[in-house]
Design an enzyme around this catalytic site. Structure first.
Site, short mmCIF file in Angstrom:
data_model
loop_
_atom_site.label_atom_id
_atom_site.label_comp_id
_atom_site.label_asym_id
_atom_site.label_seq_id
_atom_site.Cartn_x
_atom_site.Cartn_y
_atom_site.Cartn_z
N CYS A 274 -18.38 10.93 -23.48
CA CYS A 274 -19.11 12.14 -23.06
C CYS A 274 -19.33 12.18 -21.56
CB CYS A 274 -20.45 12.23 -23.80
SG CYS A 274 -21.71 11.08 -23.19
N HIS B 254 -11.60 0.99 -4.71
CA HIS B 254 -11.55 0.46 -6.07
C HIS B 254 -12.83 0.75 -6.86
CE1 HIS B 254 -8.20 -2.43 -4.55
NE2 HIS B 254 -7.76 -1.22 -4.80
N THR C 175 -17.72 -12.74 0.93
CA THR C 175 -17.86 -14.16 0.56
C THR C 175 -19.07 -14.79 1.25
OG1 THR C 175 -16.26 -14.78 2.26
CG2 THR C 175 -15.43 -14.61 0.01
P1 NAD Z 1 -8.38 -11.51 -1.91
O1 NAD Z 1 -9.27 -12.38 -2.72
O2 NAD Z 1 -7.01 -11.29 -2.36
O3 NAD Z 1 -8.31 -12.07 -0.44
C1 NAD Z 1 -9.46 -12.38 0.27
C2 NAD Z 1 -9.05 -12.78 1.68
O4 NAD Z 1 -10.24 -12.90 2.45
C3 NAD Z 1 -8.34 -14.12 1.75
O5 NAD Z 1 -7.15 -13.96 2.50
C4 NAD Z 1 -9.33 -15.04 2.48
O6 NAD Z 1 -8.69 -15.89 3.40
C5 NAD Z 1 -10.19 -14.07 3.23
N1 NAD Z 1 -11.57 -14.48 3.43
C6 NAD Z 1 -12.42 -15.10 2.56
N2 NAD Z 1 -13.64 -15.24 3.11
C7 NAD Z 1 -13.57 -14.72 4.36
C8 NAD Z 1 -14.49 -14.57 5.42
N3 NAD Z 1 -15.75 -14.99 5.33
N4 NAD Z 1 -14.05 -13.98 6.57
C9 NAD Z 1 -12.76 -13.55 6.70
N5 NAD Z 1 -11.85 -13.68 5.72
C10 NAD Z 1 -12.24 -14.24 4.57
O7 NAD Z 1 -9.17 -10.13 -1.72
P2 NAD Z 1 -8.63 -8.63 -1.61
O8 NAD Z 1 -7.45 -8.55 -0.72
O9 NAD Z 1 -9.82 -7.79 -1.33
O10 NAD Z 1 -8.11 -8.28 -3.08
C11 NAD Z 1 -8.91 -8.59 -4.18
C12 NAD Z 1 -9.28 -7.44 -5.08
O11 NAD Z 1 -10.38 -7.88 -5.87
C13 NAD Z 1 -9.79 -6.23 -4.37
O12 NAD Z 1 -9.09 -5.16 -4.86
C14 NAD Z 1 -11.27 -6.08 -4.75
O13 NAD Z 1 -11.47 -4.83 -5.36
C15 NAD Z 1 -11.53 -7.09 -5.82
N6 NAD Z 1 -12.71 -7.96 -5.58
C16 NAD Z 1 -13.88 -7.43 -5.15
C17 NAD Z 1 -14.97 -8.24 -4.88
C18 NAD Z 1 -16.24 -7.61 -4.36
O14 NAD Z 1 -16.51 -6.46 -4.67
N7 NAD Z 1 -17.00 -8.33 -3.54
C19 NAD Z 1 -14.89 -9.63 -5.09
C20 NAD Z 1 -13.68 -10.15 -5.58
C21 NAD Z 1 -12.60 -9.30 -5.80
ZN ZN Z 2 -21.47 9.15 -24.34
#
Ligand code: NAD
Ligand code: ZN
Length: 241
Positions: free
Chosen positions: A134, A123, A30
């Site tokens: 293919c 993931h 984030t």
């Molecule tokens: P989630 O969105 O469920 O939870 C994110 C958590 O991170 C929250 O609890 C929040 O409080 C915390 N958070 C947000 N910013 C933060 C920071 N700067 N420092 C510390 N904590 C912080 O995310 P999840 O548990 O990873 O599950 C979401 C699913 O979505 C995952 O499986 C992932 O694959 C996918 N996803 C991936 C991306 C990416 O690749 N960047 C982005 C969004 C979702």
């Molecule tokens: Zn193909």
């Protein structure tokens, strides 16, 4: 302001450890400008015509392929995102020989871009795409810059190498992640709501005594951790490493 006391504790734990493993989620990115799913301004809170859980499912991909790609390009493709302090400091810890693996639920490839070498992507990755017919490989730009449903030269649909709901995780990746956790003397969990399974359950393979959670909001598993820091992972690691 992060509690100086917690940062000091974390610093001591890191200096005592020789085999640190990091387990992260969307919150790790984030601070790179990528929205997570479950924060107050996360993707799940937005008013979208389909609920995100269902759009990112295998069934939805099969039935509404065009809508899937609209959502996917908008919310899971991050062409301009750069690694933040969290990614950078973790790569530094690996360089120092302290950190042995990063296990991530993210699909953005930012750990590798920051210089981490041992990264287990539970993931998958938006940087890889394959033809469902293919098997031909396609890069990020091919899917990101195409319109509608991206098609292979053979006519097959090109699918991102991202694990959707209802799909299984890659066996080798799971095995590597579980082994890394089982062998670690310190596990740092960060930026994850710990609600997506089976990934969230991997923490139970840790048998060391230094179990740390760094998360902005509290999670349902906070009480399982020896040290909990409610703060931003990039800021915390910047002060610690
Ligand atoms: P989630 O969105 O469920 O939870 C994110 C958590 O991170 C929250 O609890 C929040 O409080 C915390 N958070 C947000 N910013 C933060 C920071 N700067 N420092 C510390 N904590 C912080 O995310 P999840 O548990 O990873 O599950 C979401 C699913 O979505 C995952 O499986 C992932 O694959 C996918 N996803 C991936 C991306 C990416 O690749 N960047 C982005 C969004 C979702
Ligand atoms: Zn193909």
């Amino acid at each position: 302001m992060i509690l100086q006391d917690s940062v000091l504790k974390l610093k001591n734990m890191i200096s005592e450890s020789r085999n640190i493993v990091f387990f992260g989620g969307a919150g790790v990115s984030t601070e790179s400008g990528i929205k997570d799913f479950r924060s107050a301004d996360g993707i799940y809170m937005m008013d979208y015509k389909f609920p995100p859980e269902s759009v990112l499912s295998h069934t939805f991909f099969k039935k509404h392929t065009e809508e899937f790609f609209d959502f996917y390009r908008k919310y899971l493709c991050f062409p301009d995102a750069k690694p933040n302090m969290a990614h950078i400091k973790l790569a530094e810890l690996e360089n120092q020989g302290k950190l042995k693996a990063v296990i991530t639920q993210n699909v953005d490839g930012l750990h590798q871009l920051a210089g981490s070498n041992t990264v287990y992507e539970l993931h998958g990755s938006a940087l890889r795409n394959y033809c469902t017919k293919c098997g031909k490989f396609y890069d990020f730009d091919f899917v990101y810059k195409s319109n509608g449903v991206p098609k292979c030269e053979c006519g097959g649909i090109v699918k991102p190498d991202v694990v959707l709901y209802e799909e299984g995780l890659d066996n080798d990746t799971v095995e590597n992640a579980v082994n890394a956790i089982a062998n670690a003397d310190m596990l740092i969990v960060a930026g994850t709501s710990l609600t997506v399974y089976p990934a969230a359950g991997f923490i139970r393979y840790f048998s060391g005594d230094k179990l740390v959670l760094i998360n902005k909001d509290s999670t349902a598993m906070d009480e399982k951790f020896g040290l909990v820091i409610h703060g931003k992972i990039g800021e915390v690691l910047k002060e610690t490493v």
